[in-house]
Design a protein around this motif. Structure first.
Motif, short mmCIF file in Angstrom:
data_model
loop_
_atom_site.label_atom_id
_atom_site.label_comp_id
_atom_site.label_asym_id
_atom_site.label_seq_id
_atom_site.Cartn_x
_atom_site.Cartn_y
_atom_site.Cartn_z
N TRP A 37 43.33 37.19 60.62
CA TRP A 37 41.92 37.57 60.78
C TRP A 37 41.60 38.94 60.19
N PRO A 38 42.41 39.96 60.39
CA PRO A 38 42.10 41.26 59.78
C PRO A 38 42.15 41.23 58.24
N LEU A 39 42.80 40.23 57.67
CA LEU A 39 42.92 40.13 56.22
C LEU A 39 41.85 39.22 55.61
N ARG A 40 40.88 38.80 56.41
CA ARG A 40 39.91 37.80 55.94
C ARG A 40 39.15 38.25 54.70
N ASP A 41 38.80 39.54 54.60
CA ASP A 41 38.07 40.02 53.43
C ASP A 41 38.92 39.88 52.16
N LYS A 42 40.18 40.27 52.26
CA LYS A 42 41.07 40.16 51.09
C LYS A 42 41.32 38.70 50.73
N LEU A 43 41.45 37.83 51.74
CA LEU A 43 41.68 36.42 51.48
C LEU A 43 40.46 35.77 50.82
N VAL A 44 39.28 36.14 51.26
CA VAL A 44 38.05 35.60 50.66
C VAL A 44 37.93 36.09 49.21
N MET A 45 38.23 37.36 48.97
CA MET A 45 38.17 37.88 47.61
C MET A 45 39.21 37.20 46.72
N TYR A 46 40.40 36.94 47.27
CA TYR A 46 41.41 36.22 46.50
C TYR A 46 40.91 34.82 46.15
N LEU A 47 40.33 34.13 47.12
CA LEU A 47 39.83 32.78 46.88
C LEU A 47 38.75 32.77 45.80
N LEU A 48 37.81 33.70 45.89
CA LEU A 48 36.75 33.77 44.88
C LEU A 48 37.31 34.11 43.50
N SER A 49 38.25 35.03 43.44
CA SER A 49 38.87 35.40 42.17
C SER A 49 39.66 34.23 41.59
N PHE A 50 40.39 33.53 42.45
CA PHE A 50 41.15 32.37 42.01
C PHE A 50 40.21 31.30 41.46
N LEU A 51 39.10 31.05 42.14
CA LEU A 51 38.14 30.05 41.66
C LEU A 51 37.53 30.45 40.32
N ALA A 52 37.22 31.73 40.15
CA ALA A 52 36.66 32.19 38.87
C ALA A 52 37.67 31.99 37.74
N ILE A 53 38.93 32.33 37.99
CA ILE A 53 39.96 32.14 36.97
C ILE A 53 40.17 30.66 36.70
N ALA A 54 40.11 29.84 37.74
CA ALA A 54 40.28 28.40 37.56
C ALA A 54 39.16 27.82 36.70
N VAL A 55 37.94 28.31 36.87
CA VAL A 55 36.82 27.84 36.04
C VAL A 55 37.05 28.22 34.58
N TYR A 56 37.46 29.47 34.34
CA TYR A 56 37.77 29.91 32.97
C TYR A 56 38.87 29.04 32.36
N TRP A 57 39.95 28.82 33.12
CA TRP A 57 41.07 28.06 32.60
C TRP A 57 40.66 26.61 32.30
N ASN A 58 39.89 26.02 33.21
CA ASN A 58 39.44 24.64 33.04
C ASN A 58 38.55 24.51 31.79
N ASN A 59 37.63 25.44 31.61
CA ASN A 59 36.77 25.40 30.43
C ASN A 59 37.59 25.60 29.15
N HIS A 60 38.57 26.48 29.21
CA HIS A 60 39.45 26.72 28.07
C HIS A 60 40.20 25.43 27.72
N HIS A 61 40.70 24.76 28.74
CA HIS A 61 41.44 23.51 28.53
C HIS A 61 40.55 22.46 27.87
N HIS A 62 39.33 22.30 28.37
CA HIS A 62 38.42 21.31 27.79
C HIS A 62 38.01 21.68 26.36
N LEU A 63 37.84 22.95 26.09
CA LEU A 63 37.51 23.39 24.74
C LEU A 63 38.61 23.03 23.75
#
Length: 85
Positions: A37-63
């Protein structure tokens, strides 16, 4: 150059970026879910960062599925993509 080599290089860079993101999450104080629970902010930021990188990687793959030939300008564009990621 074969496009598989460029895709593999980009995949490796993305894997390193995601690994570095994980290393930034501190170890919880205990072994329970309540200790997270005390790490929730860092975990949420990790999740959002991971999703952003996943979108970049997925678009790169399709390109690169529609790319037929890799030339110098494509290599430079890919490197600038990785620097700005």
């Amino acid at each position: 150059m074969e496009k598989g080599r460029l895709e593999a290089f980009t995949d490796g860079v993305m894997a390193i970026i995601i690994t570095i993101l994980v290393l930034e999450i501190p170890e919880p104080e205990g072994a329970t879910f309540a200790a997270l629970w005390p790490l929730r902010d860092k975990l949420v930021m990790y999740l959002l960062s991971f999703l952003a990188i996943a979108v970049y990687w997925n678009n790169h793959h399709h390109l690169f599925q529609i790319t037929e030939k890799i030339q110098g300008p494509v290599l430079w564009a890919n490197n600038f993509f990785l620097v700005n990621d």
